[in-house]
Design an enzyme around this catalytic site. Structure first.
Site, PDB file in Angstrom:
ATOM      1  N   TYR A 147      29.994  32.866  77.753  1.00 32.13           N
ATOM      2  CA  TYR A 147      28.915  33.502  76.995  1.00 32.13           C
ATOM      3  C   TYR A 147      29.456  34.449  75.915  1.00 32.13           C
ATOM      4  CZ  TYR A 147      25.945  31.661  80.730  1.00 32.13           C
ATOM      5  OH  TYR A 147      25.280  30.835  81.604  1.00 32.13           O
ATOM      6  N   ASP A 209      30.253  32.736  91.183  1.00 37.09           N
ATOM      7  CA  ASP A 209      31.307  31.748  91.448  1.00 37.09           C
ATOM      8  C   ASP A 209      32.703  32.346  91.348  1.00 37.09           C
ATOM      9  OD1 ASP A 209      29.926  28.869  91.527  1.00 37.09           O
ATOM     10  OD2 ASP A 209      28.870  30.129  90.117  1.00 37.09           O
ATOM     11  N   HIS A 450      35.395  27.133  77.827  1.00 35.38           N
ATOM     12  CA  HIS A 450      34.088  26.623  78.219  1.00 35.38           C
ATOM     13  C   HIS A 450      32.983  27.471  77.642  1.00 35.38           C
ATOM     14  CE1 HIS A 450      33.344  29.656  81.494  1.00 35.38           C
ATOM     15  NE2 HIS A 450      34.661  29.714  81.453  1.00 35.38           N
ATOM     16  N   TYR A 531      18.284  30.940  80.020  1.00 34.29           N
ATOM     17  CA  TYR A 531      18.212  32.234  80.719  1.00 34.29           C
ATOM     18  C   TYR A 531      19.260  33.198  80.193  1.00 34.29           C
ATOM     19  CZ  TYR A 531      22.278  32.592  83.972  1.00 34.29           C
ATOM     20  OH  TYR A 531      23.518  32.773  84.527  1.00 34.29           O
ATOM     21  N   ARG A 532      20.218  32.674  79.406  1.00 35.46           N
ATOM     22  CA  ARG A 532      21.376  33.465  78.982  1.00 35.46           C
ATOM     23  C   ARG A 532      22.138  32.574  78.004  1.00 35.46           C
ATOM     24  NH1 ARG A 532      25.492  34.945  83.892  1.00 35.46           N
ATOM     25  NH2 ARG A 532      26.844  36.453  82.896  1.00 35.46           N
TER      26      ARG A 532
HETATM   27  C1  EUG Z   1      27.803  29.133  86.503  1.00 32.80           C
HETATM   28  C2  EUG Z   1      26.593  29.582  86.962  1.00 32.80           C
HETATM   29  C3  EUG Z   1      25.790  30.321  86.145  1.00 32.80           C
HETATM   30  C4  EUG Z   1      26.195  30.607  84.850  1.00 32.80           C
HETATM   31  C5  EUG Z   1      27.407  30.166  84.386  1.00 32.80           C
HETATM   32  C6  EUG Z   1      28.211  29.431  85.221  1.00 32.80           C
HETATM   33  C7  EUG Z   1      28.595  28.338  87.374  1.00 32.80           C
HETATM   34  C8  EUG Z   1      29.192  27.222  86.977  1.00 32.80           C
HETATM   35  C9  EUG Z   1      23.965  30.300  87.616  1.00 32.80           C
HETATM   36  O1  EUG Z   1      24.580  30.801  86.516  1.00 32.80           O
HETATM   37  O2  EUG Z   1      25.358  31.318  84.055  1.00 32.80           O
HETATM   38  C10 EUG Z   1      29.801  26.308  87.896  1.00 32.80           C
END
Ligand code: EUG
Length: 609
Positions: A147, A209, A450, A531-532
């Site tokens: 992000y 995560d 990413h 959402y973001r």
């Molecule tokens: C992940 C989950 C997110 C996000 C960015 C990455 C996980 C990736 C639920 O939000 O905003 C595997």
């Protein structure tokens, strides 16, 4: 590149606030060497364009202002960014720029980084910025990867790295199950401290995560974790905020406004308007403290994993998941993942499996998966059941009966899985134990970077298929591998599509941007919003929330102008531009090579709504 065996060891939590817990050090060493094996260019880049002075101030005036700031908060706490930038990796990330750049790496870049040691220092920085009309960009840890990471939206903004010196856990309340943290507290640090105090059997935290992010920063960005407390914003309680106007007043929200309060972390609302929302995904204040609720140990837990064999299982499966999730039979933000991500999370480059160009052939993915302990599949569901065994038994039986309505559904017996199988990482995370495994799919591409496409939708088969089809179409057109994960909340789901790209490949960056922008537009046309989003995409995403002639953005602009009349705080964050920047071409719509607009107005700017 030096051979990975000669890489310096990852700093631990004992050494620095952003470090890795010692228990995870071997994993960090391994993750780091895989990432450095994938780097084809030097990790440090000298700045071709020199010191990125922000628009609206001369180099001379800027340097004089920096000297003045040094005299206020200490010369050692002010660093100019005028020589080179280092990309590093997740655990040793930069605080100066986006290490995973979508545009040129000198676009979203800071002119200087400052390190406040107290709320008073933050106030002094805000007062200084107002005096000199210098844009600020606060970060907690700066690990908002996918992000924009630590990068400012406005080139040459001064980054306030809040986390380096403001990283205390101010309170852990074992009676109310709450805590109070400063910006620099990571999920790793909070978890380790709870264990150290012997409270680990009693209380859990909720972790995303990857555990290196700031608890406060992730929550303000409305991040997600995987216990029943997975919606971080929903379970926070109380903020302390430095306001961005020249008074730099400090505000405590909720019960924190009452002197001598005793429920700041247990009753979020207090009295009167609930102001917290305007400090989340915004640029209306610098948050210096946040309260967070903690989950009681549920008295046991059990992860489960089901695989599904057909792409077309997606729709019926989502319709099975929805009622189970809303009724809390499925208790956590669970993930339904596509098989390609499962292959990628093994941490090996794509070229290990496929030497060609173009999309990764599906047959190869399935051939590879056949030879793994889990076996072949298209979709995999990771979930967890909480509570003592006699309670779990009933919930798991319902889940099992429902999932088995999909022909070919397989329940994987965890006892057949080796300790390094990805399942065990999901198991730890859903039990509130922060980990460092997720990162591995960035190695899919050399110089792996990413960026996420994160739309919200109803939990339904119809919606899942629509989103899957639009993502597939745009990925195919742009020659990008598609790795979706559906993160299922209580009444909605976030589809997370992380595009993995080679940051040194200009053409691939262009394709990634095109793909993202097309998906945002396609999704909006179908009623889905993100959402973001990444800083490069914030203007576009904000513009999709346009109901009633953009009345929401007009409200945001009114708030921005009232709270930050000089427009110094994180201009452009979440698409909110201060009056001084408005109508000067700062918005990014796609395809630009520069992230900058045409100047700023010298004074507070014309306030036109
Ligand atoms: C992940 C989950 C997110 C996000 C960015 C990455 C996980 C990736 C639920 O939000 O905003 C595997």
């Amino acid at each position: 590149m030096p051979p990975s065996t000669s890489l310096p060891e990852t700093p631990t939590l004992e050494q620095q606030h952003s470090g890795i817990p010692s228990r995870l050090l071997p994993k960090a060493t391994n993750a780091k060497s895989l990432i450095y094996d994938g780097k084809t260019v030097s990790d440090t880049v000298s700045l071709q364009r020199g010191l990125p002075v922000p628009q609206g101030i001369s180099l001379k005036a800027f340097l004089a202002a920096i000297e003045e700031l040094k005299s206020v908060i200490g010369a050692q706490n002010v660093q100019l960014n005028d020589k080179e930038v280092k990309n590093g990796w997740y655990m040793e990330h930069p605080n100066t720029h986006d290490m995973m750049p979508l545009l040129d790496s000198e676009e979203f870049i800071a002119s200087a980084v400052v390190y406040p040691g107290s709320v008073e220092d933050v106030q002094a920085i805000v007062i200084w910025a107002n005096k000199h009309l210098i844009p600020l960009s606060p970060i907690s840890l700066g690990r908002n990867l996918g992000y924009g990471g630590s990068a400012p939206r406005v080139r040459g903004a001064v980054t306030i790295d809040l986390g380096r010196r403001m990283n205390r856990i101010l309170d852990i309340n074992a009676q109310d199950y709450t805590c109070l943290v400063e910006p620099g507290v990571t999920f790793y640090a909070l978890y380790e401290e709870i264990q150290k105090r012997g409270l680990g059997d009693k209380m859990w935290i909720d972790v995303p995560d990857l555990g290196g992010g700031s608890v406060l920063g992730n929550t303000l960005d409305r991040g997600v974790g995987y216990t029943p407390y997975g919606d971080h914003w929903a379970v926070h309680s109380g903020l302390e905020v430095v306001l961005p106007d020249p008074s730099a007043r400090v505000v405590r929200t909720g019960m924190g406004a009452l002197p001598g309060e005793n429920t700041w972390q247990s009753f979020p609302y207090g009295f009167g308007p609930f102001n917290d929302g305007i400090f989340s995904q915004s640029n209306f204040g610098v948050v210096t403290k946040m309260g967070m609720t903690l989950m009681p140990n549920p008295g046991g837990y059990e992860s489960f994993m089901y695989t599904f064999q057909n792409e077309s299982d997606l729709a019926p499966l989502m319709d099975i998941i929805r009622p189970l999730r809303i009724s809390m039979i499925l208790e956590n933000v669970a993930q339904l993942r596509h098989c390609l991500q499962t292959l990628a999370v093994k941490g090996q480059p794509r070229t290990k499996y496929f030497k060609g160009t173009g999309l990764m052939p599906e047959e190869i993915v399935h051939e590879e998966l056949k030879n793994t302990p889990v076996g072949d599949f298209v979709w995999v569901y990771y979930g967890m059941s909480y509570g003592p065994p006699h309670i779990r038994k009933h919930k798991l039986a319902i889940v099992d009966a429902e999932f088995r309505r999909i022909p070919g559904c397989r329940k994987i017996d965890p006892s057949t899985l080796p300790p390094n199988e990805y399942f065990w990482s999901r198991d730890r995370i859903a039990a509130g134990i922060p980990d460092l495994v997720e990162l591995a799919w960035v190695n899919w591409m050399p110089n792996g970077s990413h960026i996420a496409f994160s739309p919200v939708s109803p939990i339904s088969g119809d919606d899942a298929v629509k989103l899957w089809n639009l993502a597939k179409k745009r990925h195919t057109e742009n020659g990008l591998d598609l790795m979706p994960a559906f993160c299922v909340g209580l009444r909605e789901m976030h589809l997370i599509v992380e595009i993995v790209f080679d940051a040194t490949d200009k053409d691939m960056r262009k394709r990634a941007e095109k793909c993202l922008r097309d998906m945002i537009e396609d999704a909006a046309a179908l009623g889905y919003g993100e959402y973001r989003t990444h800083i490069a995409l914030m203007d576009q995403v904000a513009s999709t929330y346009s109901w009633n002639d953009n009345s929401l953005m007009k409200l945001n602009n009114t708030l921005k102008d009232a709270l930050d009349p000089n427009g110094i705080l994180a201009p452009g964050r979440c698409g909110i531009w201060p009056a001084r920047y408005r109508n000067r071409g700062w918005e990014l719509k796609g395809g630009e090579s520069s992230s900058e607009g045409n100047g700023v107005s010298p004074g507070p700017g014309e306030i036109k709504l």
